[in-house]
Motif scaffolding. Sequence first.
Motif, short mmCIF file in Angstrom:
data_model
loop_
_atom_site.label_atom_id
_atom_site.label_comp_id
_atom_site.label_asym_id
_atom_site.label_seq_id
_atom_site.Cartn_x
_atom_site.Cartn_y
_atom_site.Cartn_z
N GLN A 15 0.83 -1.22 0.00
CA GLN A 15 0.00 0.00 0.00
C GLN A 15 0.86 1.27 0.00
N SER A 17 0.55 3.85 1.62
CA SER A 17 -0.12 4.53 2.73
C SER A 17 0.89 5.26 3.61
N ASN A 24 8.50 -3.67 5.60
CA ASN A 24 8.05 -3.87 4.21
C ASN A 24 9.20 -4.40 3.35
N LYS A 119 -7.26 -2.64 13.09
CA LYS A 119 -7.30 -1.28 12.52
C LYS A 119 -8.55 -0.53 12.94
N GLY A 153 4.42 -10.94 4.27
CA GLY A 153 4.83 -11.06 5.66
C GLY A 153 3.77 -11.85 6.42
N ASP A 155 1.84 -11.13 8.76
CA ASP A 155 0.57 -10.44 9.07
C ASP A 155 -0.49 -10.62 7.98
N VAL A 193 8.82 -8.27 11.23
CA VAL A 193 9.75 -7.34 11.86
C VAL A 193 8.94 -6.53 12.88
N LYS A 202 4.01 -5.11 15.65
CA LYS A 202 4.59 -5.11 14.30
C LYS A 202 5.16 -3.73 13.93
N MET A 203 6.31 -3.71 13.29
CA MET A 203 6.80 -2.44 12.74
C MET A 203 5.85 -2.02 11.62
N SER A 204 5.36 -0.79 11.69
CA SER A 204 4.30 -0.39 10.76
C SER A 204 4.51 1.04 10.31
N LYS A 205 4.18 1.32 9.02
CA LYS A 205 4.39 2.67 8.52
C LYS A 205 3.41 3.66 9.14
N SER A 206 2.30 3.16 9.70
CA SER A 206 1.34 4.10 10.28
C SER A 206 1.48 4.23 11.81
N1 AQP Z 1 6.64 -5.47 10.17
C1 AQP Z 1 6.59 -6.24 9.10
N2 AQP Z 1 7.36 -7.34 9.01
C2 AQP Z 1 7.34 -8.13 7.89
N3 AQP Z 1 6.57 -7.85 6.81
C3 AQP Z 1 5.80 -6.76 6.86
N4 AQP Z 1 4.94 -6.21 5.96
C4 AQP Z 1 4.40 -5.08 6.49
N5 AQP Z 1 4.90 -4.87 7.72
C5 AQP Z 1 5.77 -5.90 7.98
C6 AQP Z 1 4.66 -6.78 4.66
O1 AQP Z 1 4.76 -5.75 3.70
C7 AQP Z 1 3.81 -6.00 2.66
C8 AQP Z 1 3.02 -4.77 2.39
O2 AQP Z 1 2.25 -4.37 3.48
P1 AQP Z 1 1.20 -3.21 3.27
O3 AQP Z 1 1.86 -1.92 3.21
O4 AQP Z 1 0.32 -3.48 2.14
O5 AQP Z 1 0.28 -3.33 4.53
P2 AQP Z 1 0.59 -3.59 6.01
O6 AQP Z 1 0.94 -5.01 6.22
O7 AQP Z 1 -0.63 -3.10 6.74
O8 AQP Z 1 1.88 -2.68 6.30
P3 AQP Z 1 2.03 -1.55 7.33
O9 AQP Z 1 3.42 -1.03 7.22
O10 AQP Z 1 1.61 -2.00 8.68
O11 AQP Z 1 1.04 -0.46 6.77
P4 AQP Z 1 -0.08 0.32 7.52
O12 AQP Z 1 0.62 0.92 8.71
O13 AQP Z 1 -0.54 1.35 6.53
O14 AQP Z 1 -1.14 -0.67 7.89
C9 AQP Z 1 2.95 -7.19 3.10
O15 AQP Z 1 3.44 -8.35 2.45
C10 AQP Z 1 3.21 -7.27 4.57
O16 AQP Z 1 3.09 -8.59 5.04
#
Ligand code: AQP
Length: 343
Positions: A15, A17, A24, A119, A153, A155, A193, A202-206
């Motif tokens: 995403q 996002s 990621n 979420k 990943g 998740d 991660v 989880k490490m997350s962009k948001s």
């Molecule tokens: N912490 C993580 N460790 C391993 N893999 C991860 N992915 C995300 N975070 C981790 C993998 O990255 C791909 C894309 O993820 P995404 O951006 O579509 O959605 P997400 O999983 O919701 O990622 P974020 O960073 O947590 O985004 P936000 O904060 O916007 O919800 C996927 O293959 C995911 O598994």
Amino acid sequence: MAEAGHTARVFSGIQPSGGLTLGNYLGALKRFVETQDTGGMETIYCIVDMHAITVWQDPDKLTRATRELAAGFIASGIDPRKSVLFNQSQVAAHAQMAWVFNCVARLGWMQRMTQFKDKAGKNSENVSLGLFAYPALMAADILVYHATHVPVGEDQKQHVELTRDIAAKFNNDFGVDFFPLTEPVIEGAATRVMSLRDGTKKMSKSDPSDMSRINLTDDADTIAKKIRKAKTDPEPLPENLGGLEGRPEARNLVNIYAALAETTPEQVIAEHGGQQFGTFKPSLADLAVARLEPISSEMSRLMEDPAEIDRILREGAGRAEAIAAPILRRTYEIVGMVGAGSH
Ligand code: AQP
């Protein structure tokens, strides 16, 4: 039946996002590149902008994040001549297939999705309908290409399992063997991660705290500072892997090291076991900077020419459309929609 016997094809998406994180990169992007280069399979990678808008996105930021993510894909090693690289909204078949799947998926299945629960939190009456339907759109992303393998990943495992349930129910309801049962591919030392501030999250962009994550656009000093300040316990690294039990922060840093060094956590412990974090963290920071700096500078270079990024995405969308169109048409035909096929 001509419809059985699916050729191996890889699909995955990220995403736009926010900025890309180390999670990621290690959980997804790095593995996308390995699959492209060594898997011997057709690879389709998508910037899923329609997923991003399930939560509010400022339009200008969404545009920039989409281009920056495309730059991140290319800088990490995705070659738009070898892989199909595009943004989701340019291929209408995703949304069209998603509607069919909205009518196949059951409400009870969607209510079990942990990502939605996480979420939406306590605010579930107030989130968008799109956030709830997100996994059906994800199933459409995958199945509109008859993708057989989805590198993700940890998740995202539940969403890929739901994709299989949707495929199986469609095949069963219509008495066909049309959609493949897609496999999630969850491999490597860093499938999950964790946040640098909390080893159970989880490490997350948001995440509101920028110190919780490493962004692909962070400079060397910022990366080193974030690793130095990463939460840890006072014990040194254990002498064997079992000693990481109950130490989520230590385990996370070992896993990150292993994934960046392309080795195993066992090997990292064999080399660094017994070290204090004061010694281990600078080694990890050096490794992270060495691996990420070339990507981040290539991203900046690519971002200087947004028209070229747009051209690459448009061309990728054309190639994606050519694969998806006959699969969507046949789906409509199976469902019985007039105009889709021969009857
Ligand atoms: N912490 C993580 N460790 C391993 N893999 C991860 N992915 C995300 N975070 C981790 C993998 O990255 C791909 C894309 O993820 P995404 O951006 O579509 O959605 P997400 O999983 O919701 O990622 P974020 O960073 O947590 O985004 P936000 O904060 O916007 O919800 C996927 O293959 C995911 O598994």
